[in-house]
Write a protein that holds these residues in place. Structure first.
Motif, PDB file in Angstrom:
ATOM      1  N   GLN A 139      -1.305   7.519   0.279  1.00 54.07           N
ATOM      2  CA  GLN A 139      -2.741   7.429   0.092  1.00 54.07           C
ATOM      3  C   GLN A 139      -3.467   6.879   1.307  1.00 54.07           C
ATOM      4  O   GLN A 139      -4.569   7.329   1.643  1.00 54.07           O
ATOM      5  CB  GLN A 139      -3.060   6.553  -1.126  1.00 54.07           C
ATOM      6  CG  GLN A 139      -2.634   7.150  -2.455  1.00 54.07           C
ATOM      7  CD  GLN A 139      -3.092   6.298  -3.610  1.00 54.07           C
ATOM      8  OE1 GLN A 139      -2.602   5.198  -3.826  1.00 54.07           O
ATOM      9  NE2 GLN A 139      -4.058   6.796  -4.364  1.00 54.07           N
ATOM     10  N   VAL A 140      -2.847   5.865   1.950  1.00 55.08           N
ATOM     11  CA  VAL A 140      -3.482   5.214   3.095  1.00 55.08           C
ATOM     12  C   VAL A 140      -2.441   5.017   4.196  1.00 55.08           C
ATOM     13  O   VAL A 140      -1.380   4.447   3.951  1.00 55.08           O
ATOM     14  CB  VAL A 140      -4.075   3.844   2.708  1.00 55.08           C
ATOM     15  CG1 VAL A 140      -4.743   3.185   3.918  1.00 55.08           C
ATOM     16  CG2 VAL A 140      -5.073   3.983   1.574  1.00 55.08           C
ATOM     17  N   TYR A 197     -10.820   2.173   0.424  1.00 52.59           N
ATOM     18  CA  TYR A 197     -10.541   3.064   1.550  1.00 52.59           C
ATOM     19  C   TYR A 197     -10.677   4.531   1.149  1.00 52.59           C
ATOM     20  O   TYR A 197     -11.204   5.351   1.910  1.00 52.59           O
ATOM     21  CB  TYR A 197      -9.135   2.813   2.088  1.00 52.59           C
ATOM     22  CG  TYR A 197      -8.986   1.583   2.941  1.00 52.59           C
ATOM     23  CD1 TYR A 197     -10.059   1.048   3.646  1.00 52.59           C
ATOM     24  CD2 TYR A 197      -7.752   0.947   3.070  1.00 52.59           C
ATOM     25  CE1 TYR A 197      -9.913  -0.076   4.443  1.00 52.59           C
ATOM     26  CE2 TYR A 197      -7.591  -0.176   3.869  1.00 52.59           C
ATOM     27  CZ  TYR A 197      -8.676  -0.684   4.549  1.00 52.59           C
ATOM     28  OH  TYR A 197      -8.525  -1.794   5.341  1.00 52.59           O
ATOM     29  N   ARG A 211      -4.698  -2.780  -4.642  1.00 52.68           N
ATOM     30  CA  ARG A 211      -5.235  -1.652  -5.433  1.00 52.68           C
ATOM     31  C   ARG A 211      -6.727  -1.485  -5.173  1.00 52.68           C
ATOM     32  O   ARG A 211      -7.223  -0.353  -5.002  1.00 52.68           O
ATOM     33  CB  ARG A 211      -4.970  -1.878  -6.925  1.00 52.68           C
ATOM     34  CG  ARG A 211      -3.523  -1.660  -7.340  1.00 52.68           C
ATOM     35  CD  ARG A 211      -3.395  -1.581  -8.850  1.00 52.68           C
ATOM     36  NE  ARG A 211      -3.772  -2.831  -9.499  1.00 52.68           N
ATOM     37  CZ  ARG A 211      -2.914  -3.813  -9.749  1.00 52.68           C
ATOM     38  NH1 ARG A 211      -1.643  -3.705  -9.403  1.00 52.68           N
ATOM     39  NH2 ARG A 211      -3.323  -4.914 -10.359  1.00 52.68           N
ATOM     40  N   THR A 217      -7.220  -0.152  -1.595  1.00 57.19           N
ATOM     41  CA  THR A 217      -6.891   1.270  -1.517  1.00 57.19           C
ATOM     42  C   THR A 217      -8.023   2.121  -2.077  1.00 57.19           C
ATOM     43  O   THR A 217      -8.431   3.127  -1.474  1.00 57.19           O
ATOM     44  CB  THR A 217      -5.580   1.555  -2.271  1.00 57.19           C
ATOM     45  OG1 THR A 217      -4.510   0.833  -1.655  1.00 57.19           O
ATOM     46  CG2 THR A 217      -5.267   3.044  -2.273  1.00 57.19           C
ATOM     47  N   ALA A 220       0.829  -1.206   0.000  1.00 60.12           N
ATOM     48  CA  ALA A 220       0.000   0.000   0.000  1.00 60.12           C
ATOM     49  C   ALA A 220       0.864   1.257   0.000  1.00 60.12           C
ATOM     50  O   ALA A 220       1.950   1.286   0.591  1.00 60.12           O
ATOM     51  CB  ALA A 220      -0.925  -0.001   1.207  1.00 60.12           C
TER      52      ALA A 220
END
Length: 385
Positions: free
Chosen positions: A42-43, A376, A370, A373, A38
């Motif tokens: 982004q997360v 989320y 992917r 992500t 990840a």
């Protein structure tokens, strides 16, 4: 939100995962693979351990090195202390955009607390099919299930499950009407589908020339290792010698060791404990055997299929076409009621077929990360999947 904004212009979505431990197991290995892939821009993810016996797990050092904060709370049996510590984590280390529970029924209570704490997205993923044992619950257990189910229904914002059976177990028979998503977690196909030399590993394990069966599962009652030993005993009687490699650790180890001794199989049973070289061991095996009483979607079974192994599994292992993205190859699926003799003959048939070419599979962990992500990012911004 500005639709034209690039992902990098947005602050990362903050996620708190709730899990029972960080030892080597299906959920835990998947979670580590997510952290490895990840994008933290982004997360950003932390982990909270909710367990009756919290302890430092085998994966913790790596996860901390990857930036995860890992919270150990008092045992869940000390509920007031546990809940106070949980609220303190949410208040002190938040705000979190998402709390994601991988705990089964108890997760309902934790998501309810997250709702009270103002966490906007509260995700429950069902990883297990416990429907049969839940139907048998009486007394305090039945009350507990009703309370946690009520808490779940009044707090969850996003419902997911790893299989239809797992969805039914946690969310009920109307799970489709509730909008439950069946998700594919993914495994490391590159590692699993690369053939490995096995001579050195065979020598290390002191295996004489004989067939090698294998089972990758934590040593817990629902995995049914004692039945597997009965199958091995019948295989020896009817078909000749074979080893079984039991990869995993757990409280059932003493009972397994005792049963192997009673059956005169100690020489043929290798309790290998928790291992980091599962892919190598899968290439050492000649067949994979999993007699679980129940599963959600067993990632170890998926890994065995990825490595080209013929498999003999119980009907407690869900393998419907809606749950996965590839056709299963050379799988014998038997009820436990058929007994050890029928299972032993099925194992002999599987061994006669031999290893097949690793199949093309839409179950790669990179694709799964992917998709997770994207999930989320949408959930953290208030969007439904």
């Amino acid at each position: 939100m500005n639709p034209a904004a690039s992902p990098s212009s947005q602050p990362p979505v903050r996620v708190l995962h709730l899990t029972g431990n960080l030892d080597r197991g299906g959920i835990e290995t998947w979670l580590v693979n997510v952290f490895r892939r990840a994008d933290p821009a982004q997360v950003q993810m932390d982990i909270l351990i909710a367990s009756p016996e919290p302890h430092t797990g085998e994966y913790e050092a790596e996860l901390r090195a990857r930036g995860a904060r890992i919270f150990h709370l008092p045992p869940t049996g000390q509920l007031p202390q546990f809940l106070r510590a949980y609220r303190r984590v949410l208040r002190t280390y938040g705000p979190y955009d998402i709390v994601h529970s991988h705990i089964h029924h108890f997760g309902g209570l934790l998501l309810w607390v997250a709702r009270l704490a103002g966490v906007p997205a509260r995700v429950a993923t069902s990883h297990n099919d416990t429907a049969q044992i839940d139907r048998q619950a009486r007394g305090a257990r039945a009350i507990y299930l009703r309370l946690t189910q009520s808490a779940l229904q009044n707090s969850v914002t996003h419902r997911t499950a790893v299989s239809q059976a797992a969805a039914n177990a946690l969310f009920g028979p109307d799970w489709r009407a509730q909008g439950v998503q069946i998700i594919n977690l993914g495994v490391d196909l590159t590692a699993l589908q690369t053939p490995r030399p096995t001579d050195e590993l065979r020598q290390q394990l002191q295996l004489r020339p004989a067939q090698v069966l294998g089972c990758v599962a934590q040593l817990r009652p629902e995995k049914n290792h004692l039945f597997l030993l009965d199958v091995l005993a019948e295989y020896h009687r009817r078909h000749g010698p074979a080893y079984v490699l039991l990869i995993g650790e757990g409280a059932e180890r003493p009972a397994i060791e005792k049963r192997a001794e009673q059956l005169g199989l100690s020489e043929w049973v290798r309790l290998l404990g928790s291992r980091a070289d599962v892919a190598d061991l899968l290439w050492l095996m000649d067949a994979f055997v999993l007699p679980s009483h129940f599963e959600g979607l067993c990632l170890a079974f998926i890994e065995a299929q990825a490595a080209g192994l013929p498999c003999v599994v119980s009907t407690g292992v869900p393998i419907t076409s809606d749950d996965v993205r590839f056709p299963f190859i050379d799988v014998a699926r038997l009820p436990l009621s058929d007994g050890p003799v029928v299972w032993a003959d099925a194992v002999a048939d599987a061994l006669a077929h031999g290893r097949h070419a690793p199949p093309r599979m839409g179950f790669d962990i990179s694709e799964g990360v992917r998709e997770l992500t994207d999930f989320y990012l949408r959930a953290g911004r208030g969007e439904q999947p």
